[in-house]
Design an enzyme around this catalytic site. Structure first.
Site, short mmCIF file in Angstrom:
data_model
loop_
_atom_site.label_atom_id
_atom_site.label_comp_id
_atom_site.label_asym_id
_atom_site.label_seq_id
_atom_site.Cartn_x
_atom_site.Cartn_y
_atom_site.Cartn_z
CG ASP A 175 -0.47 5.82 6.65
OD1 ASP A 175 0.34 5.43 5.70
OD2 ASP A 175 0.09 6.06 7.73
CE LYS A 200 -0.66 1.06 4.88
NZ LYS A 200 -0.24 2.35 4.72
CE LYS A 206 -10.26 6.71 20.20
NZ LYS A 206 -10.60 7.75 21.31
CD GLU A 234 1.49 5.00 14.37
OE1 GLU A 234 1.73 3.92 13.77
OE2 GLU A 234 1.71 6.30 13.77
N GLY A 265 -2.58 -9.83 8.43
CA GLY A 265 -1.70 -10.67 9.01
C GLY A 265 -1.45 -11.11 10.55
CG HIS A 271 -3.91 -0.64 8.39
ND1 HIS A 271 -3.32 -1.44 7.15
CD2 HIS A 271 -2.74 0.21 8.82
CE1 HIS A 271 -1.99 -1.14 7.06
NE2 HIS A 271 -1.81 -0.16 8.00
#
Length: 597
Positions: free
Chosen positions: A338, A251, A436, A319, A284, A343
């Site tokens: 991103d 990606k 979020k 993060e 994964g 994801h």
């Protein structure tokens, strides 16, 4: 091991990668190939105690056929089901569809394009070594690094050796294994758009393949703008002549619907869909893999998995650091592209999908596409965007996003986003899926939180006061770090009085399992080698995902909507709490009773 099928346009497939029309018989991990007289199955079986992902060919005779005529040379084949050994001539197998029995006659060549980059050094090479350490790679394999940087084989091996580690629970022969692995690693310098350079790579690959049936995997650890150049050169000058050729694409898969469609169209000029493996490493991860197991193999959960019992679902990614020198790259995409569009949306689709017909890759991906196509396109009023600003804490000053020299001073690229999504189908109608994701927040975590509805007519509501949320059950699946699954329940505190408490029934992976959890790239690389596509993104799945986010992204950028600023290391913009309150939801990761291990 190559398998030929009269129904497949491609003449050869690696054993674990059946075409769509090869349906499972006893389970989804069995693929069949028909001949007039016999049926052959390729089935996963345990390989010692290290890796259970190897494949054996199992010969099964139909009741209506006669015993096979035996020739002089026979090859014993272990039956994965009962350990017995059957014999069939290698010549007969070759005559029936081009099946090559001798494992020594096949080899896998893995080329990491962009081998000098951080992703290759930190993730891809270590994952390949872990697979080798666990005896999960074929007996014959070669790894080539390809990049523009000038480098010798020895320099590549020195670079790679600094990032390799052995399993915590298995350190025997670690140095020997590393040395053996590094001997399989080579390097070739070349331009990404040079067919001549890829032709030179092809010659080197053939030298190492030594006449064996060659299967080739190209991992594109490079920027998307050069994907098509590399695929063109690899396809025309370095693809396998007698085995399969597959390409793993990292990606981001475009910036919106139009660029994604253009990228897919460009790739399909040189590859068919079955050769393209769009990797999303979150699929994964162990807890994402366990999501379907938790739901479909436990009777207690599946009946509750609907709007009748679930009040809301939260997908949270945070993060505790900023862009850390990646500001230039990040500013081109932002947190929505991103993290959210790939994801978190992929996890949502796996969570919400209906029970698939089988565990076959296409059956699972079909159900995920149905979920994505049932979702409402995102509206600006259902989204909050933010950007972190400078903050001083404990005498340390943390920089703002725009303090990064590679980021424009007037950038409105969001480093935080919260969104409410809805699935308009019978199972999930009206249930808010709150998502979020953000950088430079107070903690690092990725988790799924399932908040159940209030108990109707709760007899003990007086014990909880007016805050009924404290009386509701919550299932939490922590993807990272400290992988865990826990269920919040209400119980009575021992004693003569009636005092209630909220407790956790928990499965903490580190406490329950001594085995080290494999990195996501290990699982996905092994699946790509085996041709297992279940955890990779199909083109129509990608299209449906972009349809949800493209109108929102265009509106944010065209109107230059300013993000709400939040301090570095905080819990994010205040607007995220108002968004949740709009749907009568409280973010589950902000409570004082957040589970700690």
């Amino acid at each position: 091991m190559a398998l030929s099928c009269p129904k497949c346009p491609s003449s050869s497939y690696f054993a674990p990668g059946p075409s769509r029309h090869h349906r499972s018989m006893a389970s989804s991990s069995i693929s069949s190939i028909q001949s007039p007289a016999r049926r052959y199955f390729v089935k996963r079986s345990a390989f010692g105690s290290a890796c259970s992902r190897h494949w054996n060919v199992v010969y099964m005779r139909e009741a209506s056929t006669k015993e096979p005529v035996t020739t002089k040379k026979e090859v014993p084949l272990k039956n994965a089901g009962n350990g017995s050994v059957l014999k069939i001539s290698s010549e007969e197998l070759r005559n029936l569809g081009g099946i090559n029995v001798s494992e020594k006659e096949t080899t896998v060549s893995i080329t990491v394009v962009g081998a000098s980059g951080d992703l290759a050094k930190k993730k891809i090479f270590p994952a390949l070594f872990a697979l080798y350490y666990e005896d999960c790679l074929p007996e014959h394999f070669t790894i080539f690094g390809y990049a523009r940087s000038k480098m010798t084989d020895a320099e590549l091996r020195s670079m790679v050796s600094k990032t390799l580690t052995c399993r915590i629970d298995k350190r025997e022969n670690c140095s020997d294994k590393m040395e053996q692995f590094l001997k399989r690693c080579f390097y070739h310098s070349g331009q990404y758009d040079s067919e001549d350079n890829f032709a030179e790579l092809d010659k080197k690959l053939k030298e190492h393949e030594a006449g064996r049936l060659s299967n080739r995997l190209f991992y594109l650890s490079i920027p998307p703008n050069i994907f098509i150049d590399v695929v063109k050169c690899a396809s025309t000058s370095a693809s396998s002549a007698n085995g399969w050729t597959r390409v793993i694409v990292e990606k981001p898969f475009g910036r919106d619907s139009e660029s994604s469609a253009a990228l897919t169209g460009g790739l399909k000029q040189y590859l068919n869909e079955d050769q393209i493996f769009r990797i999303d490493h979150y699929l994964g991860k162990e807890l994402v893999e366990n999501l379907s197991v938790l739901r479909f193999s436990n009777l207690v959960f599946e009946p509750l998995w609907s709007r009748q019992y679930i009040r809301n679902v939260q997908l949270i990614f945070s993060e505790d650091f900023g862009t850390e020198g990646r500001g230039g790259y990040f500013d081109h995409y932002g947190i929505i592209r991103d993290i959210m569009q790939n994801h978190l949306l992929q996890i949502l689709a796996l969570f919400a999908m209906e029970t698939p017909v089988s565990l076959d890759a296409e059956d699972i991906r079909n159900e995920k596409v149905k979920v994505l196509r049932s979702m409402r396109p995102l509206q600006v009023e259902d989204v909050v965007v933010g950007q972190y600003k400078s903050h001083t804490k404990g005498g340390v000053t943390y920089p703002a996003y725009t303090d990064d020299k590679t980021v424009p001073n007037d950038s409105v690229t969001p480093t935080f986003a919260a969104a409410a999504l809805f699935i308009d189908n019978a199972r999930w109608d009206g249930v808010p899926f709150l998502m979020k994701a953000g950088k430079a927040l107070h903690t690092k975590r990725a988790e799924i939180r399932v908040q159940f509805r209030h108990v109707p007519g709760n007899l003990y509501k007086k014990s909880f006061g007016t805050d009924l949320d404290r009386a509701t059950n919550e299932l939490v699946i922590r993807v990272q770090p400290d992988e865990a699954i826990y269920l919040k329940i209400n119980n009575k505190i021992p004693g003569l009085g009636m005092r209630l408490d909220r407790s956790n029934l928990n499965l903490h992976y580190a406490a329950r399992y001594s085995k080290e959890i494999p990195d996501a790239y290990e699982r996905l690389l092994l699946d790509a080698i085996e041709g297992e596509r279940r955890l990779f993104i199909r083109s129509d799945e990608l299209d449906a995902a972009w349809v949800l986010f493209t109108p929102l992204l265009k509106e944010l950028e065209e109107k230059k909507i300013a993000p709400e600023l939040y301090p570095y290391g905080s819990r994010g913009p205040v607007g995220a709490h108002y968004l949740a309150a709009k749907y009568n939801v409280r973010w589950g990761d902000l409570g004082s009773d957040h589970y700690q291990v």
